[in-house]
Write a protein that holds these residues in place. Structure first.
Motif, PDB file in Angstrom:
ATOM      1  N   ARG A  17       0.877  -1.177   0.000  1.00 45.13           N
ATOM      2  CA  ARG A  17       0.000   0.000   0.000  1.00 45.13           C
ATOM      3  C   ARG A  17       0.909   1.221   0.000  1.00 45.13           C
ATOM      4  N   GLU A 109      -2.731   1.130 -14.406  1.00 45.31           N
ATOM      5  CA  GLU A 109      -3.208  -0.149 -13.888  1.00 45.31           C
ATOM      6  C   GLU A 109      -2.070  -1.090 -13.506  1.00 45.31           C
ATOM      7  N   VAL A 113      -1.234   0.743  -9.731  1.00 47.67           N
ATOM      8  CA  VAL A 113      -2.219   0.021  -8.920  1.00 47.67           C
ATOM      9  C   VAL A 113      -1.763  -1.403  -8.599  1.00 47.67           C
ATOM     10  N   GLU A 114      -1.520  -2.196  -9.640  1.00 43.58           N
ATOM     11  CA  GLU A 114      -1.146  -3.587  -9.409  1.00 43.58           C
ATOM     12  C   GLU A 114       0.293  -3.727  -8.925  1.00 43.58           C
ATOM     13  N   VAL A 119      -2.535   3.951  -3.492  1.00 39.89           N
ATOM     14  CA  VAL A 119      -3.874   4.416  -3.125  1.00 39.89           C
ATOM     15  C   VAL A 119      -3.987   5.921  -3.366  1.00 39.89           C
ATOM     16  N   GLY A 144      -7.993   6.826 -12.568  1.00 40.39           N
ATOM     17  CA  GLY A 144      -7.733   6.418 -11.200  1.00 40.39           C
ATOM     18  C   GLY A 144      -8.990   6.122 -10.407  1.00 40.39           C
ATOM     19  N   PHE A 147     -10.083   2.571  -9.854  1.00 36.96           N
ATOM     20  CA  PHE A 147      -9.328   1.731  -8.925  1.00 36.96           C
ATOM     21  C   PHE A 147      -9.267   2.324  -7.515  1.00 36.96           C
ATOM     22  N   LEU A 149      -8.065   5.199  -6.814  1.00 39.28           N
ATOM     23  CA  LEU A 149      -6.780   5.885  -6.746  1.00 39.28           C
ATOM     24  C   LEU A 149      -7.009   7.396  -6.734  1.00 39.28           C
TER      25      LEU A 149
END
Length: 319
Positions: A17, A109, A113-114, A119, A144, A147, A149
């Motif tokens: 995170r 992505e 994110v992945e 965050v 974002g 997700f 974000l």
């Protein structure tokens, strides 16, 4: 100590995170520092790791090597400074064809994110990313949301009514306005490099110098004499010193050199620096480099330069 990762896979294996900021961060000026402060604060609130993502080489150097900007900091120096401003992890990605051709959507992505578990992302308002710089802060916000974000764009930092930027800092270094540079960086401009053997002319004149082989591509001020500090390793501070940058025209000229004479006494044993990595902090321009009619005239001028630099430090000019 700040962790440094060189691939997304390596970083993703440890980061679950994160709050991420993205950029080249050359010089680590006050604008960058404000972003890092915000990343640190947001990460603390969200129970996340404050992360900085940067690139090597500079994207401009990848696409147009002949137009690559001069470096205000080398990688280890940059990462250490990031850590001092609260960044706990640096993702230093190699900028190559694969990264340059990645679509903005894939970058968001797969990388943010992945890969990094981001965050929140904190970026400057002129931030561009992805293939042909198609990604904008607006696109980052839109994509974002899918997700969860969050995207934060802090206000630009101004000093003396002008926006702080690496481009502006480079211009000031190039013109020798080192005290203005200090106001934008919050510290002096520093040259990293290794001490190498020179021609020992300084020693023959009574001023033995450490000859610095500056890291390739570093931003240098104009040829001349400067009030400086010399430190072993990557830290700032160090010994009071006077430095000549130039081609030594009194002795027929030649390749550009950076030669430093330490002013402080009683440190002779510590000054066997050949092969050492050092950091030279540049504080003030004293005079331009000149050609003298004789070595004796040069020595007389150096004595005057040394007196000026000693007075500068005694008066707290480096405070």
């Amino acid at each position: 100590m700040t962790r440094v990762y060189t691939t997304i896979e390596e970083a993703g294996a440890e980061l679950e995170r994160s709050v991420v900021t993205i950029g080249n961060f050359d010089g680590m000026h006050r604008g960058h520092q404000a972003i890092f402060a915000q990343v640190k604060e947001q990460a603390a609130q969200l129970g996340a790791t404050p992360v900085a993502m940067t690139f090597d080489p500079h994207p401009v150097a990848f696409f147009r090597p002949e137009a690559a900007p001069a470096k205000l900091s080398v990688a280890p120096q940059k990462y250490a400074l990031m850590g001092s401003y609260g960044v706990e992890a640096v993702v230093a990605l190699r900028f190559d064809k694969a990264l340059a051709s990645m679509s903005p959507q894939a970058f968001i992505e797969e990388v943010l994110v992945e890969g990094l578990g981001a965050v929140e992302v904190v970026v400057g308002e002129d931030f561009r990313f992805g293939h042909q710089r198609e990604g904008t802060t607006e696109l980052l916000r839109e994509q974002g949301e899918r997700f969860g974000l969050k995207v934060v764009v802090p206000k630009l930092v101004e000093v003396e009514g002008e926006v702080v930027s690496s481009t502006r800092v480079r211009a000031l270094v190039a013109s020798g306005e080192l005290e203005a540079v200090r106001r934008l960086l919050g510290r002096p401009h520093r040259l990293a490099g290794e001490v190498v053997h020179g021609e020992a002319r300084g020693r023959a004149l009574g001023f033995p110098t450490a000859n610095l082989e500056v890291a390739e591509g570093m931003a240098l001020p104009p040829d001349g004499v400067y009030a400086t500090r010399l430190a072993v390793g990557g830290a700032g501070g160090g010994w009071q010193a006077i430095t000549n940058i130039g081609t030594r025209p009194t002795f027929g000229g030649g390749a550009r050199t950076v030669e430093t004479f330490v002013l402080e006494e009683g440190v002779e044993e510590e000054l066997d620096l050949y092969g050492e990595e050092v950091m030279l902090s540049l504080y003030r321009h004293v005079r331009p480099e000149m050609k003298f009619e004789s070595p004796a005239a040069l020595v007389a001028q150096i004595q005057d330069d040394v007196a000026q630099v000693r007075a500068y430090f005694e008066e707290g000019g480096d405070a």
